[in-house]
Design a protein around this motif. Structure first.
Motif, mmCIF file in Angstrom:
data_model
loop_
_atom_site.group_PDB
_atom_site.id
_atom_site.type_symbol
_atom_site.label_atom_id
_atom_site.label_comp_id
_atom_site.label_asym_id
_atom_site.label_seq_id
_atom_site.Cartn_x
_atom_site.Cartn_y
_atom_site.Cartn_z
ATOM 1 N N UNK A 25 120.944 10.382 131.218
ATOM 2 C CA UNK A 25 122.270 10.970 131.300
ATOM 3 C C UNK A 25 122.785 11.168 129.886
ATOM 4 N N UNK A 26 123.379 12.328 129.619
ATOM 5 C CA UNK A 26 123.903 12.553 128.277
ATOM 6 C C UNK A 26 124.221 14.013 128.032
ATOM 7 N N UNK A 27 124.188 14.407 126.764
ATOM 8 C CA UNK A 27 124.504 15.777 126.396
ATOM 9 C C UNK A 27 123.718 16.179 125.163
ATOM 10 N N UNK A 28 123.472 17.467 125.039
ATOM 11 C CA UNK A 28 122.817 18.010 123.866
ATOM 12 C C UNK A 28 123.643 19.176 123.333
ATOM 13 N N UNK A 29 124.067 19.090 122.081
ATOM 14 C CA UNK A 29 124.754 20.187 121.406
ATOM 15 C C UNK A 29 123.769 20.889 120.486
ATOM 16 N N UNK A 30 123.913 22.188 120.350
ATOM 17 C CA UNK A 30 122.967 22.944 119.527
ATOM 18 C C UNK A 30 123.703 24.028 118.757
ATOM 19 N N UNK A 31 123.096 24.446 117.651
ATOM 20 C CA UNK A 31 123.724 25.485 116.836
ATOM 21 C C UNK A 31 122.682 26.064 115.872
ATOM 22 N N UNK A 32 122.712 27.362 115.699
ATOM 23 C CA UNK A 32 121.943 28.004 114.642
ATOM 24 C C UNK A 32 122.773 27.933 113.367
ATOM 25 N N UNK A 33 122.269 27.223 112.366
ATOM 26 C CA UNK A 33 123.016 26.978 111.139
ATOM 27 C C UNK A 33 122.820 28.104 110.137
ATOM 28 N N UNK A 58 119.331 19.094 136.810
ATOM 29 C CA UNK A 58 120.390 18.158 136.461
ATOM 30 C C UNK A 58 121.157 18.536 135.215
ATOM 31 N N UNK A 59 120.940 19.769 134.689
ATOM 32 C CA UNK A 59 121.615 20.204 133.471
ATOM 33 C C UNK A 59 122.728 21.197 133.790
ATOM 34 N N UNK A 60 123.811 21.103 133.035
ATOM 35 C CA UNK A 60 124.937 22.031 133.151
ATOM 36 C C UNK A 60 125.235 22.584 131.768
ATOM 37 N N UNK A 61 125.210 23.911 131.617
ATOM 38 C CA UNK A 61 125.303 24.555 130.311
ATOM 39 C C UNK A 61 126.694 25.150 130.087
ATOM 40 N N UNK A 62 127.328 24.770 129.001
ATOM 41 C CA UNK A 62 128.572 25.388 128.562
ATOM 42 C C UNK A 62 128.219 26.347 127.428
ATOM 43 N N UNK A 63 128.158 27.633 127.747
ATOM 44 C CA UNK A 63 127.699 28.634 126.791
ATOM 45 C C UNK A 63 128.611 28.743 125.586
ATOM 46 N N UNK A 64 129.911 28.732 125.808
ATOM 47 C CA UNK A 64 130.863 28.902 124.712
ATOM 48 C C UNK A 64 130.790 27.742 123.715
ATOM 49 N N UNK A 65 130.718 26.529 124.214
ATOM 50 C CA UNK A 65 130.668 25.358 123.327
ATOM 51 C C UNK A 65 129.257 25.055 122.834
ATOM 52 N N UNK A 66 128.255 25.713 123.406
ATOM 53 C CA UNK A 66 126.842 25.477 123.083
ATOM 54 C C UNK A 66 126.489 23.997 123.255
ATOM 55 N N UNK A 67 126.707 23.519 124.478
ATOM 56 C CA UNK A 67 126.400 22.139 124.820
ATOM 57 C C UNK A 67 125.780 22.112 126.213
ATOM 58 N N UNK A 70 119.599 31.421 109.038
ATOM 59 C CA UNK A 70 118.386 32.089 109.487
ATOM 60 C C UNK A 70 117.192 31.170 109.229
ATOM 61 N N UNK A 71 116.552 30.741 110.313
ATOM 62 C CA UNK A 71 115.421 29.821 110.179
ATOM 63 C C UNK A 71 115.795 28.359 110.183
ATOM 64 N N UNK A 72 117.076 28.037 110.464
ATOM 65 C CA UNK A 72 117.531 26.647 110.478
ATOM 66 C C UNK A 72 118.396 26.401 111.717
ATOM 67 N N UNK A 73 117.925 25.501 112.593
ATOM 68 C CA UNK A 73 118.644 25.130 113.807
ATOM 69 C C UNK A 73 118.914 23.632 113.813
ATOM 70 N N UNK A 74 119.926 23.239 114.579
ATOM 71 C CA UNK A 74 120.256 21.831 114.742
ATOM 72 C C UNK A 74 120.545 21.539 116.210
ATOM 73 N N UNK A 75 119.968 20.450 116.719
ATOM 74 C CA UNK A 75 120.361 19.924 118.022
ATOM 75 C C UNK A 75 120.778 18.467 117.841
ATOM 76 N N UNK A 76 121.840 18.063 118.535
ATOM 77 C CA UNK A 76 122.298 16.671 118.528
ATOM 78 C C UNK A 76 122.368 16.210 119.973
ATOM 79 N N UNK A 77 121.596 15.192 120.291
ATOM 80 C CA UNK A 77 121.483 14.723 121.669
ATOM 81 C C UNK A 77 121.893 13.260 121.768
ATOM 82 N N UNK A 78 122.755 12.954 122.729
ATOM 83 C CA UNK A 78 123.119 11.585 123.082
ATOM 84 C C UNK A 78 122.571 11.306 124.470
ATOM 85 N N UNK A 79 121.788 10.230 124.623
ATOM 86 C CA UNK A 79 121.171 9.936 125.906
ATOM 87 C C UNK A 79 121.290 8.465 126.276
#
Length: 356
Positions: free
Chosen positions: A61-69, A43-52, A71-80
């Motif tokens: 139902x929702x979305x998860x955005x992610x980003x490497x901020x 049930x997931x659809x990945x947009x590689x360019x937008x990293x979502x 070295x050693x620090x990542x962030x994910x933001x999820x709305x569900x």
């Protein structure tokens, strides 16, 4: 996708229906593995360019955005949005090391019932912070219709060593005691001022990341500012805690207890023993589990939620303050004002002086 097909796709890691909730595991060894497992989940659809990752399955139902901020620090933001009563739990692949810490800021949108004849229910938000050591089991229950945002910051040990002065902390500080213990997590209720506003700015930067050449620098600055504010406030926190292992928590009972305590705030607190009887759990375990999950006693949590609702009613409605006092269970306006000031640092009349 129907539920029976969903079961077959995730059967190896799914515990099905238990005690009124669907159990929904996620891989938590590393941020990269968490992101990869989310991308590959049904049930997931990945947009590689937008990293979502857009998600739509029988349970959420929702979305998860992610980003490497950094070295050693990542962030994910999820709305569900939750379609069923669901338990989300961490799951670890045994063959893969788990060495990341995490900081989670969670915002739950819900409704609270009022006694007002013109306003039956009002929107209400609960906000929580959590700090987790590597490899720690965590979990949370979510009810059908819940809308939640999760901001999760993943920190490697090397990043923490470079950016957070944990070794310089006085051993008597409660957070230092937690770090030195064998306990895996600690929670707080809305410990960072204006965290939601700052988090929305970070989310906006993520959504517009590819449209502004400076967004990489802006996102790093915003993230470091919020993480710094979190550590500054937890270093100053004076709590006492036994730092219970979260894997022993009765999530079902605690979630139902929190729902009862936080959605009918016009009612008086019924007491620990009465709550324990309702949820078929011992009083001592209920107290321990609740403080373990929410970082405070049930009674104090009940009072805090009353005062948070009172603030929202003062700011967002034209109700008279004496009526707001009754909506949160106070017949005495003076006692309400004193409790409100203890929580918010101002009297209700100072927040909205035109409505005395």
């Amino acid at each position: 996708m129907n539920i029976s097909k969903w079961y077959q796709l995730i059967k190896p890691n799914f515990r099905f229906y238990k005690d009124g909730f669907f159990e929904f595991p996620y891989l938590a060894n590393t941020p990269e593995l968490f992101i990869e497992s989310t991308i590959k989940s049904p049930g997931s659809k990945h947009d590689t360019e937008e990293q979502v990752v857009y998600r739509n399955n029988p349970f959420i139902k929702g979305e998860m955005r992610y980003r490497k901020i950094d070295e050693g620090l990542w962030l994910t933001i999820t709305n569900l949005d939750f379609k069923y009563d669901t338990v989300i739990k961490s799951n670890y692949a045994k063959e893969i090391p788990s060495d990341h810490y995490s900081i989670t800021f969670t915002v739950f949108d819900s409704e609270v019932k009022l006694q007002n004849r013109f306003i039956d229910k009002v929107p209400f938000q609960n906000k929580f912070w959590g700090f987790k050591k590597p490899g720690t089991d965590v979990g949370a229950c979510f009810y059908k219709g819940s809308k939640c945002q999760f901001y999760i910051y993943y920190l490697s040990p090397s990043w923490i060593e470079k950016n957070v002065p944990l070794d310089a902390l006085d051993r008597k500080i409660p957070f230092k005691k937690f770090l030195d213990s064998d306990k895996g997590f600690i929670t707080y209720s809305d410990i960072v001022p204006n965290a939601q506003g700052l988090s929305h700015e970070i989310l906006h930067t993520l959504k517009t990341f590819n449209t502004d050449a400076f967004n990489k620098t802006i996102l790093k600055a915003q993230t470091l500012s919020l993480i710094s504010a979190f550590f500054k406030n937890v270093f100053a926190d004076k709590r006492t805690d036994e730092y219970q292992e979260k894997s022993t928590v009765d999530y079902n009972a605690i979630s139902k207890c929190e729902l009862m305590v936080s959605t009918k705030l016009y009612k008086p607190f019924i007491g620990i023993d009465a709550l324990a009887k309702i949820f078929n759990i011992s009083s001592s375990k209920l107290k321990m589990d609740f403080k373990s999950v929410y970082g405070t006693s049930i009674l104090q949590y009940h009072i805090d939620k009353k005062m948070e609702l009172a603030m929202q009613l003062i700011v967002n409605t034209t109700m008279q303050i004496k009526h707001i006092a009754k909506e949160v269970g106070y017949e005495s306006s003076s006692k309400f004002s004193a409790t409100f000031k203890k929580k918010h640092g101002k009297l209700p009349s100072e927040v909205r002086p035109d409505n005395l």
